[in-house]
Design a protein around this motif. Structure first.
Motif, PDB file in Angstrom:
ATOM      1  N   GLY A  70     -29.671  12.692 -22.589  1.00 45.39           N
ATOM      2  CA  GLY A  70     -29.924  11.386 -21.744  1.00 45.39           C
ATOM      3  C   GLY A  70     -28.495  11.248 -21.294  1.00 45.39           C
ATOM      4  O   GLY A  70     -27.651  12.042 -21.119  1.00 45.39           O
ATOM      5  N   LYS A  71     -28.043  10.033 -20.625  1.00 48.25           N
ATOM      6  CA  LYS A  71     -26.890   9.657 -20.372  1.00 48.25           C
ATOM      7  C   LYS A  71     -25.690   9.866 -21.195  1.00 48.25           C
ATOM      8  O   LYS A  71     -24.831  10.675 -20.613  1.00 48.25           O
ATOM      9  CB  LYS A  71     -26.926   7.962 -19.829  1.00 48.25           C
ATOM     10  CG  LYS A  71     -25.597   7.688 -19.204  1.00 48.25           C
ATOM     11  CD  LYS A  71     -25.843   6.467 -18.544  1.00 48.25           C
ATOM     12  CE  LYS A  71     -24.453   6.165 -17.700  1.00 48.25           C
ATOM     13  NZ  LYS A  71     -24.510   4.794 -17.523  1.00 48.25           N
ATOM     14  N   SER A  72     -25.855   9.321 -22.388  1.00 43.53           N
ATOM     15  CA  SER A  72     -24.718   9.891 -23.294  1.00 43.53           C
ATOM     16  C   SER A  72     -25.168  10.327 -24.698  1.00 43.53           C
ATOM     17  O   SER A  72     -24.521  10.471 -25.659  1.00 43.53           O
ATOM     18  CB  SER A  72     -23.747   8.684 -23.733  1.00 43.53           C
ATOM     19  OG  SER A  72     -24.530   7.472 -24.310  1.00 43.53           O
TER      20      SER A  72
END
Length: 139
Positions: free
Chosen positions: A105-107
């Motif tokens: 995911g994003k982070s």
């Protein structure tokens, strides 16, 4: 402004891990917890109801919103282990390619079970994430 839910709590990380229903996920959580504690030199601490974090840093967005969060963290969720270690730093894509079965995911790094990944690569990713945090948010 809404209250931030992801903040340090008095919940015991060890008790939280012991309460994980899936025995394999519980053992994986113990392994990740020990790895992050060893690498960070920080004891585990619960952040909100489900994140086990190591160390902390202060952040402030351009909007003025500010807060505190763990430098490294993970959560043994019902469906997957979620590790908060992705930074977008140089070399991360190459390590992800060598890691084994995962999603991102994003982070967030999502792993079904540690047996699906190369633990040496995962450990290097945790080290890289901590180095990134140390550079971006010096203590």
């Amino acid at each position: 402004m809404a209250e931030i839910k992801t903040k340090p709590t008095a919940i015991s990380p060890a008790e939280f891990i012991e309460a994980v229903e899936n025995p394999a996920r519980r053992e994986d959580a113990k392994t990740v917890c020990a790895m992050m504690e060893r690498i960070s030199g920080e004891p585990p601490r619960m952040w909100g109801p489900s994140i086990i974090g190591f160390g902390s840093y202060r952040y402030k967005y351009d909007s003025g919103h500010e807060g505190m969060m763990c430098r490294l963290g993970f959560s043994p969720r019902k469906a997957q282990l979620v590790l908060y270690v992705l930074t977008g730093a140089a070399g991360e894509d190459e390590r992800l390619a060598k890691l084994g079965k995962h999603k991102t995911g994003k982070s967030c790094l999502y792993i079904n079970k540690l047996a699906d990944v190369d633990l040496a690569v995962l450990e290097q990713m945790v080290r890289d994430a901590l180095a990134y945090m140390d550079e971006k948010y010096p203590a």
